[in-house]
Enzyme design. Structure first.
Site, PDB file in Angstrom:
ATOM      1  CE  LYS A 172      -4.467  -1.485   1.760  1.00  0.00           C
ATOM      2  NZ  LYS A 172      -5.548  -1.219   2.714  1.00  0.00           N
ATOM      3  CE  LYS A 191      -7.351  -7.769  -1.992  1.00  0.00           C
ATOM      4  NZ  LYS A 191      -7.294  -7.837  -0.535  1.00  0.00           N
ATOM      5  CE  LYS A 248     -14.171  -2.485   0.557  1.00  0.00           C
ATOM      6  NZ  LYS A 248     -13.052  -2.408   1.503  1.00  0.00           N
TER       7      LYS A 248
HETATM    8  P1  AMP Z   1     -11.114  -4.984   2.531  1.00  0.00           P
HETATM    9  O1  AMP Z   1     -11.783  -4.743   1.220  1.00  0.00           O
HETATM   10  O2  AMP Z   1      -9.625  -4.890   2.400  1.00  0.00           O
HETATM   11  O3  AMP Z   1     -11.670  -4.179   3.658  1.00  0.00           O
HETATM   12  O4  AMP Z   1     -11.377  -6.519   2.878  1.00  0.00           O
HETATM   13  C1  AMP Z   1     -12.513  -6.994   3.569  1.00  0.00           C
HETATM   14  C2  AMP Z   1     -12.575  -8.501   3.502  1.00  0.00           C
HETATM   15  O5  AMP Z   1     -12.801  -8.923   2.150  1.00  0.00           O
HETATM   16  C3  AMP Z   1     -11.300  -9.219   3.961  1.00  0.00           C
HETATM   17  O6  AMP Z   1     -11.643 -10.376   4.687  1.00  0.00           O
HETATM   18  C4  AMP Z   1     -10.612  -9.581   2.670  1.00  0.00           C
HETATM   19  O7  AMP Z   1      -9.783 -10.715   2.804  1.00  0.00           O
HETATM   20  C5  AMP Z   1     -11.798  -9.858   1.745  1.00  0.00           C
HETATM   21  N1  AMP Z   1     -11.464  -9.576   0.331  1.00  0.00           N
HETATM   22  C6  AMP Z   1     -11.140  -8.367  -0.191  1.00  0.00           C
HETATM   23  N2  AMP Z   1     -10.929  -8.448  -1.531  1.00  0.00           N
HETATM   24  C7  AMP Z   1     -11.102  -9.761  -1.869  1.00  0.00           C
HETATM   25  C8  AMP Z   1     -11.019 -10.506  -3.112  1.00  0.00           C
HETATM   26  N3  AMP Z   1     -10.711  -9.902  -4.270  1.00  0.00           N
HETATM   27  N4  AMP Z   1     -11.272 -11.836  -3.065  1.00  0.00           N
HETATM   28  C9  AMP Z   1     -11.600 -12.435  -1.907  1.00  0.00           C
HETATM   29  N5  AMP Z   1     -11.694 -11.805  -0.703  1.00  0.00           N
HETATM   30  C10 AMP Z   1     -11.453 -10.478  -0.675  1.00  0.00           C
END
Ligand code: AMP
Ligand code: TRP
Length: 333
Positions: A111, A194, A197
């Site tokens: 990041k 990956k 968002k």
């Molecule tokens: P975040 O978007 O970083 O706040 O992630 C929130 C949750 O979503 C965490 O448990 C991540 O591991 C999961 N996550 C985020 N992006 C992905 C993705 N592309 N595939 C699977 N899990 C995801």
């Protein structure tokens, strides 16, 4: 009984990746365990967030989580900054964690990018706040995607060092509950990245508030190669985009990837994408509709989040008071 805790950043509209990798797996947990699900706005501002947008995205995240099936009757859904225990315990953990530990965190390196000097100090101590999120509730089961595994190991290191330094058998061990690698959803533009968002390109992801036409268009334009779909898993070698689209259809229909390949192997991507878009729309449309309905009543959403924060505070408050006694901020009883 295990206490479950997980968090998600309100740094954008949740994606299909968040849904398949995290949110969908949280829903059954609320029936089996005492569960807390936290919208981590303090983590979100480790990268600058426009204030009005942060507020809107926090509500949107709450509406999405409810629309996906989390229920305030069955779990505690709340916003991190509403419960002071998180910040208080995080400071103590800043003083327990070692610089050397934080220096090894790959998410910080990713990041912060090339210009580490310009990253916020918050981004650097992000994992300490995450450890505080979990340990303020003495939660022992943490369902996350595999990208968060390293942070959970660090949380356990912090808990152990705290227990050792203060000669207190206080924090429990956290069991990471890593949700299947099959649920790792990749970018529609690049099968090796990956789905996120915060990706600059909206075409790279399906947002949970995309309407049917948008979903169909994004799937139509998703990157693929020119070969037909393979008829077995070995055929995914060197074809990350094919693997990703098949993985998404499998996850959304509850079918195995082998099963999807038996049905569609040998077909071109054109017809396959039609099937995939139909399945996604059928699955996501009801969630989107419910989310929009919930968003129409912002005061009701805010009230639900306030109640969640009160319930969370009732658990974390006494635990953090105990920590304050242990470190010498308050007299021992
Ligand atoms: P975040 O978007 O970083 O706040 O992630 C929130 C949750 O979503 C965490 O448990 C991540 O591991 C999961 N996550 C985020 N992006 C992905 C993705 N592309 N595939 C699977 N899990 C995801
Ligand atoms: N760091 C997590 C992510 O980006 C979100 C998070 C914050 C979290 N605090 C947490 C996850 C506590 C589990 C437990 O995905």
């Amino acid at each position: 009984m295990q206490r479950v805790f997980s968090g998600i950043q309100p740094s954008g509209v949740p994606t299909l990746g968040n849904y398949l990798g995290a949110i969908r797996n949280w829903v059954p947990m609320q029936d089996q365990h005492e569960s807390l699900f936290c919208i981590v706005d303090m983590h979100a501002i480790t990268v600058f967030q426009e204030p009005a947008q942060l507020l809107a995205q926090t509500r949107e995240m709450a509406a999405t989580l409810l629309a996906c099936g989390l229920s305030p009757e069955k779990c505690i859904l709340f916003v991190q900054s509403h419960v002071p225990a998180h910040a208080e315990l995080a400071w103590i953990f800043n003083c327990v964690a070692r610089m050397g530990w934080l220096n090894r965190m790959t998410q910080f390196k990713d990041k912060a990018g090339k210009d580490r000097e310009a990253a916020s100090a918050g981004l650097y101590v992000y994992p300490n706040l995450m450890a505080a999120d979990i340990l303020a509730y003495k939660a022992t089961s943490v369902p996350v995607g595999d990208d968060q595994k390293q942070h959970l190991e660090l949380a356990n290191d912090i808990a152990q060092k705290f227990n050792h330094d203060y000669q207190a058998d206080f924090f429990p061990r956290i069991e990471p509950h890593i949700l299947g690698v099959a649920a790792r959803v990749m970018s529609l533009r690049d099968g090796t990245k990956k789905m996120s968002k915060s990706d600059a390109s909206d075409q790279s992801r399906i947002n949970l508030n995309d309407d049917a036409d948008t979903i169909r268009n994004k799937i139509k334009r998703a990157k693929t190669d020119t070969e037909p779909l393979p008829d077995n898993m070995l055929g995914f070698e060197g074809r990350p985009e094919a693997r990703n689209l098949v993985g998404i259809l499998a996850a959304i229909t509850g079918e195995t990837q082998e099963g999807v390949l038996r049905a569609h192997g040998g077909k071109g991507f054109g017809p396959f994408k039609e099937v995939l878009a139909d399945a996604l729309i059928a699955h996501l449309e009801p969630i989107r509709t419910e989310m929009l309905r919930l968003l129409e009543d912002a005061p009701a959403l805010d009230a639900a989040l306030r109640r969640g924060a009160e319930q969370a505070d009732a658990i974390a408050g006494p635990i953090v008071t105990e920590v304050k006694r242990i470190v010498g901020f308050l007299p021992r009883k």
